[in-house]
Write an enzyme that holds these catalytic residues in place. Structure first.
Site, PDB file in Angstrom:
ATOM      1  N   GLY A  99      88.502   1.686  23.752  1.00 51.81           N
ATOM      2  CA  GLY A  99      89.815   2.255  24.032  1.00 51.81           C
ATOM      3  C   GLY A  99      89.868   2.877  25.407  1.00 51.81           C
ATOM      4  O   GLY A  99      88.832   3.169  26.029  1.00 51.81           O
ATOM      5  N   GLY A 134      94.809   8.170  29.063  1.00 53.85           N
ATOM      6  CA  GLY A 134      95.017   8.984  30.250  1.00 53.85           C
ATOM      7  C   GLY A 134      93.889   9.966  30.496  1.00 53.85           C
ATOM      8  O   GLY A 134      93.752  10.505  31.566  1.00 53.85           O
ATOM      9  N   PHE A 135      93.044  10.209  29.499  1.00 55.24           N
ATOM     10  CA  PHE A 135      91.985  11.210  29.642  1.00 55.24           C
ATOM     11  C   PHE A 135      90.592  10.598  29.664  1.00 55.24           C
ATOM     12  O   PHE A 135      89.613  11.305  29.615  1.00 55.24           O
ATOM     13  CB  PHE A 135      92.073  12.224  28.497  1.00 55.24           C
ATOM     14  CG  PHE A 135      93.315  13.058  28.550  1.00 55.24           C
ATOM     15  CD1 PHE A 135      93.373  14.163  29.366  1.00 55.24           C
ATOM     16  CD2 PHE A 135      94.435  12.709  27.816  1.00 55.24           C
ATOM     17  CE1 PHE A 135      94.514  14.946  29.433  1.00 55.24           C
ATOM     18  CE2 PHE A 135      95.572  13.473  27.875  1.00 55.24           C
ATOM     19  CZ  PHE A 135      95.626  14.593  28.689  1.00 55.24           C
ATOM     20  N   ASP A 141      88.393  17.053  40.988  1.00 50.88           N
ATOM     21  CA  ASP A 141      87.578  18.263  41.050  1.00 50.88           C
ATOM     22  C   ASP A 141      86.633  18.369  39.863  1.00 50.88           C
ATOM     23  O   ASP A 141      86.013  19.388  39.632  1.00 50.88           O
ATOM     24  CB  ASP A 141      88.466  19.510  41.112  1.00 50.88           C
ATOM     25  CG  ASP A 141      89.439  19.565  39.931  1.00 50.88           C
ATOM     26  OD1 ASP A 141      89.368  18.686  39.058  1.00 50.88           O
ATOM     27  OD2 ASP A 141      90.247  20.509  39.895  1.00 50.88           O
TER      28      ASP A 141
END
Length: 502
Positions: free
Chosen positions: A359, A362-363, A390
């Site tokens: 899968g 967005g993360f 960052d």
């Protein structure tokens, strides 16, 4: 014959008295060999500084020259002779902003005064004891606290006290310097409780019956103008012999009262102190050597301690890295969760290889793992850095991931995720948006405040889905019922606000 002998004796005594009166002259740079009569908390430091009070409360200290001094004039036995003294002192308050009660240079009729008081009374006798024991004294006080009972003018003053704790005259601490050679002078204030050494001069003139008190920061020449000029006939105050010394006390306001050097003479001006010979706190030769040694020892010990701690820390880290068995924490036992080492996940997912990718969202990516040694099969999510690069992790869940088939665009695949965290529109449209992220975050907020999971099958139908239950309570104005009952101390309004936001 007897009368002749008596006459000779009187002549000898008169000569001795003249000799003594004109020969009282001493200079003390430190007090190690001074033989002072010490009383109360007073003591002499190893570097010679006389400390009248230390950093303790409710104490007093006295220090007197070992023998009484003859103060009657050789010219006229009914008057007090000219005398002069100068000394260096420092007042070091424990609480600089509050100051200390101060100390006094004192000429007193006994070296064992009765009824002396602590607190703001400078360690001097009270008026009742003066009357009961016929104690007489002249004190020049250096006070860093204003006491209305004693009619103090401010919290930084010098005063002259005649057998009383209420000053006959007092002035705010300052020194005067001529202004460009003119007759008038410039007044420069000085803090008595600054902790720095200050020099004082006390001079009495028998012909003028005038007492002058002068102060300045230590190291400066004696100011031309005195701080206090007080007409006084000391023959009405002094006995033939008086003891010279210092007195101080502490109350709840605490300070160290120190005398660094002292010069005294009857008959004329006292010898000025050699500034280089006066011992100072932390600056005398012996003190410097001691401090340097202490500093070197301290640095060595600190370095050794740091080195040992580094070794112990390194061994502890190595031991943990080598230890294959992990200690289960309370939350793992309670919820049946399990944590794995990164090395285990790295190996189980084939180094997070593409063939195990199931899968993408967005993360970050979601991988399939096998952990044979644990007998488990897990889905592993590798959190990606945010757009700012960052490397700060983002809040995420499998509900925001998409299934991924090799060779197919991940944006067009089916959605998989954790039940309860997925927004309803995500299951319908398959599109992860900012709104679906906010939904997942809202669920997390509700979990924290309510103390339960998003979906709990064992609950009754009304409470099965957390968000539906809280929403219904909100509409019924009973949202506080959703607060975790195990919370003992919390702000009810804040808890309700967080639930409403969730």
């Amino acid at each position: 014959m007897a009368m002749q002998a008596f006459g000779i004796l009187l002549a000898v005594l008169y000569s001795v008295s003249r000799f003594v009166s004109s020969d009282v002259n001493f200079v003390r740079y430190g007090f190690l060999q001074a033989g002072l009569n010490l009383d109360g908390a007073s003591y002499v430091r190893p570097n010679g500084i006389l400390t009248l009070t230390n950093d303790s409360s409710k104490i007093l200290g006295h220090a007197f020259y070992p023998s009484p001094l003859p103060f009657k004039s050789s010219k006229n036995k009914s008057i007090v002779a000219t005398f002069s003294t100068t000394f260096v002192f420092s007042i070091v308050p424990k609480y600089p902003d509050l100051g200390g009660h101060g100390f006094a240079f004192v000429l007193i009729s006994t070296n064992e005064p009765k009824g002396c008081l602590v607190n703001q009374y400078l360690g001097l006798p009270n008026e009742k004891s003066n009357q009961d024991f016929s104690t007489r004294f002249l004190a020049v006080e250096f006070d860093g606290v204003q006491n209305l009972e004693l009619e103090d003018i401010d919290d930084n003053h010098v005063g002259i006290d005649i057998s009383s704790l209420i000053s006959n005259i007092s002035k705010s601490a300052a020194y005067y310097l001529p202004r460009n050679g003119q007759d008038h002078s410039k007044n420069i204030s000085i803090s008595l409780k600054c902790g720095k050494p200050i020099q004082a001069w006390v001079d009495y003139n028998e012909e003028e019956t005038l007492m002058n008190v002068t102060i300045s920061p230590f190291g400066m020449p004696k100011p031309y103008f005195p701080l206090i000029s007080f007409p006084i006939d000391l023959s009405l105050v002094f006995n033939d012999y008086m003891y010279a010394g210092f007195s101080a006390s502490n109350g709840l306001l605490i300070a160290e009262h120190n005398v660094h050097g002292w010069s005294f003479k009857i008959g004329e001006a006292a010898q000025e102190l050699d500034k280089s010979a006066v011992p100072l706190i932390g600056s005398s030769r012996s003190s410097k050597v001691v401090h340097k040694k202490d500093f070197a020892v301290g640095i060595t010990l600190a370095s050794a301690t740091l080195f040992i701690l580094i070794i112990i820390g390194a061994l502890h880290v190595l031991r943990r890295l080598r230890n294959e068995e992990e200690t289960l924490e309370v939350w793992e036992l309670e919820y049946g969760a399990r944590k794995f080492k990164y090395s285990e996940l790295h190996s189980a997912t084939g180094r997070f290889g593409e063939r195990n990718l199931i899968g993408y969202g967005g993360f970050g990516k979601v991988y399939k793992g096998l952990i044979p040694s644990k007998g488990l099969e897990v889905a592993v999510k590798r959190v990606a850095p945010n757009s700012g690069q960052d490397l700060q992790p983002k809040l995420g869940d499998f509900g925001l991931a998409r299934t991924y088939e090799h060779g197919i665009n991940p944006q067009t695949t089916h959605v998989v995720g954790t039940l309860g965290y997925m927004a309803p529109e995500l299951t319908k449209t398959g599109k992860a948006t900012t709104s679906t992220d906010v939904y997942g975050y809202g669920i997390l907020i509700l979990e924290v405040v309510c103390g339960r999971r998003p979906i709990e099958p064992q609950k009754n139908p009304e409470e099965l889905v957390l968000v539906d239950w809280v929403r219904e309570l909100y509409h019924q104005r009973k949202i506080s019922m959703a607060i975790d009952p195990s919370l003992d101390v919390y702000d009810k309004d804040e808890a309700q606000l967080v639930l409403s936001l969730g």
